[in-house]
Design a protein around this motif. Structure first.
Motif, PDB file in Angstrom:
ATOM      1  N   TYR A 222       2.475   1.893  -3.376  1.00 15.65           N
ATOM      2  CA  TYR A 222       1.497   2.418  -4.334  1.00 15.65           C
ATOM      3  C   TYR A 222       1.263   3.905  -4.099  1.00 15.65           C
ATOM      4  O   TYR A 222       1.283   4.709  -5.044  1.00 15.65           O
ATOM      5  N   CYS A 223       1.044   4.285  -2.853  1.00 19.23           N
ATOM      6  CA  CYS A 223       0.749   5.685  -2.532  1.00 19.23           C
ATOM      7  C   CYS A 223       1.917   6.605  -2.867  1.00 19.23           C
ATOM      8  O   CYS A 223       1.714   7.737  -3.341  1.00 19.23           O
TER       9      CYS A 223
ATOM     10  N   PHE B  74      -1.751  -6.048  -1.394  1.00 21.90           N
ATOM     11  CA  PHE B  74      -2.467  -5.015  -2.153  1.00 21.90           C
ATOM     12  C   PHE B  74      -1.915  -4.916  -3.566  1.00 21.90           C
ATOM     13  O   PHE B  74      -0.715  -5.060  -3.796  1.00 21.90           O
TER      14      PHE B  74
ATOM     15  N   VAL C 288       0.831  -1.204   0.000  1.00 25.27           N
ATOM     16  CA  VAL C 288       0.000   0.000   0.000  1.00 25.27           C
ATOM     17  C   VAL C 288       0.866   1.256   0.000  1.00 25.27           C
ATOM     18  O   VAL C 288       0.626   2.207  -0.759  1.00 25.27           O
TER      19      VAL C 288
ATOM     20  N   ILE D 228      -7.924   4.329  -0.335  1.00 24.04           N
ATOM     21  CA  ILE D 228      -7.819   2.905  -0.013  1.00 24.04           C
ATOM     22  C   ILE D 228      -8.547   2.598   1.287  1.00 24.04           C
ATOM     23  O   ILE D 228      -9.213   1.560   1.413  1.00 24.04           O
TER      24      ILE D 228
ATOM     25  N   LEU E 101      -7.392  -6.094  -2.385  1.00 21.58           N
ATOM     26  CA  LEU E 101      -6.885  -5.941  -1.020  1.00 21.58           C
ATOM     27  C   LEU E 101      -7.211  -7.196  -0.211  1.00 21.58           C
ATOM     28  O   LEU E 101      -8.378  -7.535  -0.036  1.00 21.58           O
TER      29      LEU E 101
ATOM     30  N   GLU F  43      -3.183  -2.971  -7.660  1.00 20.22           N
ATOM     31  CA  GLU F  43      -4.215  -2.409  -8.520  1.00 20.22           C
ATOM     32  C   GLU F  43      -4.833  -3.556  -9.311  1.00 20.22           C
ATOM     33  O   GLU F  43      -4.116  -4.450  -9.785  1.00 20.22           O
ATOM     34  N   THR F  44      -6.131  -3.529  -9.473  1.00 20.12           N
ATOM     35  CA  THR F  44      -6.810  -4.628 -10.155  1.00 20.12           C
ATOM     36  C   THR F  44      -6.318  -4.795 -11.587  1.00 20.12           C
ATOM     37  O   THR F  44      -6.268  -5.914 -12.109  1.00 20.12           O
TER      38      THR F  44
ATOM     39  N   GLU G  80      -4.357   9.239  -1.684  1.00 20.41           N
ATOM     40  CA  GLU G  80      -4.473   7.857  -2.151  1.00 20.41           C
ATOM     41  C   GLU G  80      -4.695   6.898  -0.982  1.00 20.41           C
ATOM     42  O   GLU G  80      -5.476   5.957  -1.076  1.00 20.41           O
TER      43      GLU G  80
ATOM     44  N   GLU H  31     -10.792  -1.430  -9.328  1.00 19.98           N
ATOM     45  CA  GLU H  31      -9.631  -0.569  -9.107  1.00 19.98           C
ATOM     46  C   GLU H  31      -8.602  -1.173  -8.166  1.00 19.98           C
ATOM     47  O   GLU H  31      -7.399  -1.131  -8.442  1.00 19.98           O
ATOM     48  N   PHE H  32      -9.068  -1.754  -7.043  1.00 16.66           N
ATOM     49  CA  PHE H  32      -8.158  -2.242  -6.023  1.00 16.66           C
ATOM     50  C   PHE H  32      -8.397  -3.707  -5.677  1.00 16.66           C
ATOM     51  O   PHE H  32      -9.529  -4.198  -5.717  1.00 16.66           O
TER      52      PHE H  32
END
Length: 215
Positions: A71-72, A115, A68, A85, A106, A117-118, A81, A103-104
């Motif tokens: 990603y952020c 985590f 996570v 989430i 998790l 991104e889809t 961001e 989108e996500f």
């Protein structure tokens, strides 16, 4: 919730670092007070200090929510961001620890967060392993293997096969355009030509969104 997991993990690792650091200091103090075996006892102290440093590194990096945070950090506004989430986490119930939309992705087990991104998902399948102890069957272990388009993956451990099947069914419902289920042909393509597999999944995704509104 995600931030809280990171803080809780940091506290646990910090406590572990203190414990190992103190043990190392005690052993070092013993080594300084004797002549024989001083080197070996000193090495033992160094080992415990090494564990202490390792725990500190885990605490600093908040390794349990590393996916996570990474990603952020790539986004222009990391805090925004992270809040998105967090809102995604609160938006609905999970299926065996997994939350998923277009989108996500998790998955939370204990304090550990997986985590992605889809759009990174390419291939998902279950693995059932027959464990053995000195040749004697000793139960089975279950996991969902998630393959991403950068060549990495995630292993989501499950308690039983039903949980695996429930997760696979949930993924199929939410993102039916990715590859589901194991077969040798897909495995060969993933290992030898992942770009082609990614192209196939992207094509399936585009076809899907042409027919179904974005959720």
């Amino acid at each position: 919730m995600i931030k809280k997991l990171g803080v809780r993990y940091r506290i646990s690792c910090s406590i572990g670092a203190v414990i190992f650091g103190v043990i190392g200091a005690v052993i070092f103090g013993v080594a300084m007070g004797i002549d024989e075996g001083q080197v070996w006892i000193g090495l033992g102290a160094a080992l415990f200090w090494g564990f202490a440093v390792w725990f500190i590194s885990l605490a600093v990096r908040q390794s349990n929510i590393r996916d996570v945070l990474d990603y952020c950090k790539k986004k222009p506004h990391p805090e925004y961001e992270m809040e998105r989430i967090e809102q995604f986490y609160k938006a609905g119930a999970s299926v065996c620890g997994l939350r998923l939309n277009n989108e996500f992705f998790l998955y939370i087990k204990g304090d550990t967060v997986n985590f992605a991104e889809t759009r990174e998902l390419m291939w998902v399948f279950k693995i059932v392993t027959q464990n053995r102890f000195y040749g004697i069957k000793a139960g089975k272990s279950y996991q969902i293997e998630v393959k991403l388009n950068d060549g990495s993956g995630m292993a989501l451990t499950m308690k039983n096969e039903k949980m695996c099947d429930d997760v696979i069914a949930y993924i199929e419902k939410m993102v039916p355009y990715i590859i589901l289920g194991y077969n040798d042909e897909v495995n060969s393509l993933y290992n030898k030509n992942p770009q082609e597999l990614e192209r196939i999944v992207d094509e399936r995704r585009h076809q899907y969104f042409e027919q179904v509104p974005v959720r």
